[in-house]
Design a protein around this motif. Structure first.
Motif, mmCIF file in Angstrom:
data_model
loop_
_atom_site.group_PDB
_atom_site.id
_atom_site.type_symbol
_atom_site.label_atom_id
_atom_site.label_comp_id
_atom_site.label_asym_id
_atom_site.label_seq_id
_atom_site.Cartn_x
_atom_site.Cartn_y
_atom_site.Cartn_z
ATOM 1 N N GLY A 252 0.613 -1.143 0.038
ATOM 2 C CA GLY A 252 0.155 -0.033 0.205
ATOM 3 C C GLY A 252 0.821 1.321 -0.044
ATOM 4 O O GLY A 252 0.255 2.173 -0.013
ATOM 5 N N GLU A 253 2.081 0.993 -0.040
ATOM 6 C CA GLU A 253 2.976 2.363 -0.202
ATOM 7 C C GLU A 253 3.618 2.522 -1.025
ATOM 8 O O GLU A 253 4.276 1.306 -1.717
ATOM 9 C CB GLU A 253 4.036 2.473 1.299
ATOM 10 N N PRO A 254 4.004 3.806 -1.822
ATOM 11 C CA PRO A 254 4.801 3.876 -2.899
ATOM 12 C C PRO A 254 6.396 3.011 -3.127
ATOM 13 O O PRO A 254 6.809 3.315 -1.873
ATOM 14 C CB PRO A 254 4.752 5.347 -3.119
ATOM 15 N N TYR A 255 6.641 2.511 -3.961
ATOM 16 C CA TYR A 255 7.799 1.918 -4.189
ATOM 17 C C TYR A 255 8.550 2.361 -5.569
ATOM 18 O O TYR A 255 7.844 2.329 -6.505
ATOM 19 C CB TYR A 255 7.537 0.298 -4.094
ATOM 20 N N THR A 256 9.702 2.793 -5.459
ATOM 21 C CA THR A 256 10.558 3.329 -6.539
ATOM 22 C C THR A 256 11.896 2.661 -6.724
ATOM 23 O O THR A 256 12.407 2.003 -5.832
ATOM 24 C CB THR A 256 10.967 4.668 -6.056
ATOM 25 N N VAL A 257 11.652 2.288 -8.057
ATOM 26 C CA VAL A 257 12.978 1.474 -8.769
ATOM 27 C C VAL A 257 13.572 2.253 -9.715
ATOM 28 O O VAL A 257 13.133 2.950 -10.431
ATOM 29 C CB VAL A 257 12.400 0.083 -9.311
#
Length: 320
Positions: A164-169
């Motif tokens: 449910g939380e933003p994930y950045t790659v």
């Protein structure tokens, strides 16, 4: 001003330029070596300078040739003077009037090693033959390091994603062809992708793609970043996403709330009923001690009175 005077002035100006060119030192700055991906393209950074100042592009002619053979041109303004194996594959992407001699080679072949050198020629007009003033920078040539396999993308990502939380790659790849940059793609459908291009010097460039998405519960899937280079070669990198589940305490909280609510709903009326019952019993006890005769006729009605009292309290509690 007659034509003869104009011609004399032109000759004097040209002589001044030639004098300056011949007497001052020319210098070139070219990378010594650079990676070149076979079938793709490569851009060789090049600049030159002259102590006498900049000269207009119309008075300059730029040529790239093989170091061991100055007549073997890999680039020339005159198409007929280019070596057959390099025709339609080379061009100057820099402006000579700005002292930029940068060269682009497309369709790189595995034998395009070099070394290649830059030469500048001074001409009277754009279409005229070159003058005797020619400068080959044979001490500043470039060699191409041939790559038969494309470099793999580099991924930077947090080890664990939270549900449910933003994930950045971040996916990035190094290349040497800024005129035809690699295309980075993901195997996820997301509109939140940002692309950056960065010059990291010495002819090397970086293309960077930043992906942001929100993982769901048990979203332990594979994420792949693919780099497609000019010429069609591809490379990719894959990792498995590990999602951290958010603990849900509803199975504890809800029963507790229900229990407390039930206690409040039924416990308070019961307490009030018990209190009133004690009051009634105490009242009858006092009357029994003080007026035994009076209570003789009332004793049979005690149960009835208590019944009425309890019934009233129960009815009152139901309305709450």
């Amino acid at each position: 001003m007659d034509n003869e005077t104009k011609f004399m002035i032109t000759c004097l100006l040209f002589a001044a330029i030639c004098s300056s060119v011949s007497s001052d030192e020319w210098k070139a700055t070219v990378v010594k070596s650079i990676d070149a991906l076979v079938t793709s393209c490569v851009v060789v950074p090049c600049s030159f300078s002259h102590a006498g100042g900049n000269l207009p592009s119309s008075r300059l002619r730029g040529i790239w040739h093989e170091k061991d053979d100055k007549k073997s041109n890999i680039y020339h303004e005159d198409y007929t003077l280019i070596t057959d194996s390099f025709k339609d594959r080379t061009q100057l992407v820099g402006r000579l009037g700005q002292n930029n001699c940068t060269l682009e080679i497309t369709g790189v072949k595995d034998h395009d090693n070099g070394p290649f050198c830059f030469r500048v020629e001074l001409v009277r007009t754009e279409n005229n033959e070159p003058t005797k003033y020619k400068f080959s920078f044979v001490e500043d040539c470039v060699e191409l390091n041939m790559l038969t396999e494309p470099p793999k993308p580099i991924l930077i990502q947090p080890k664990t994603a939270t549900q449910g939380e933003p994930y950045t790659v971040t996916c990035s790849v190094i290349h040497t062809c800024p005129t035809h940059v690699p295309k980075l793609t993901w195997n996820l459908d997301s509109t939140k992708v940002i692309v950056h291009y960065k010059d990291i010097k010495q002819g090397n460039w970086e293309t960077q793609s930043i992906l942001t998405f929100i993982p769901e519960e048990d979203d332990n899937r594979e994420i792949t970043c693919t780099a497609e280079f000019n010429g069609g070669l591809k490379s990719s990198y894959t990792f498995t996403l590990h999602v951290k589940r958010i603990e849900n305490y509803n199975h504890i909280i809800i029963p507790a709330v229900v229990g407390i609510g039930t206690a409040l709903l039924f416990g308070i009326p019961c307490i009030l009923m018990a209190k009133n019952t004690r009051t009634v019993l105490q009242s009858f006890k006092i009357k029994k001690e003080r007026f035994p005769d009076y209570l003789a006729g009332e004793k049979k009605n005690v149960s009835f009175l208590l019944f009425l009292k309890f019934g009233a309290l129960s009815t009152h509690a139901c309305f709450f």
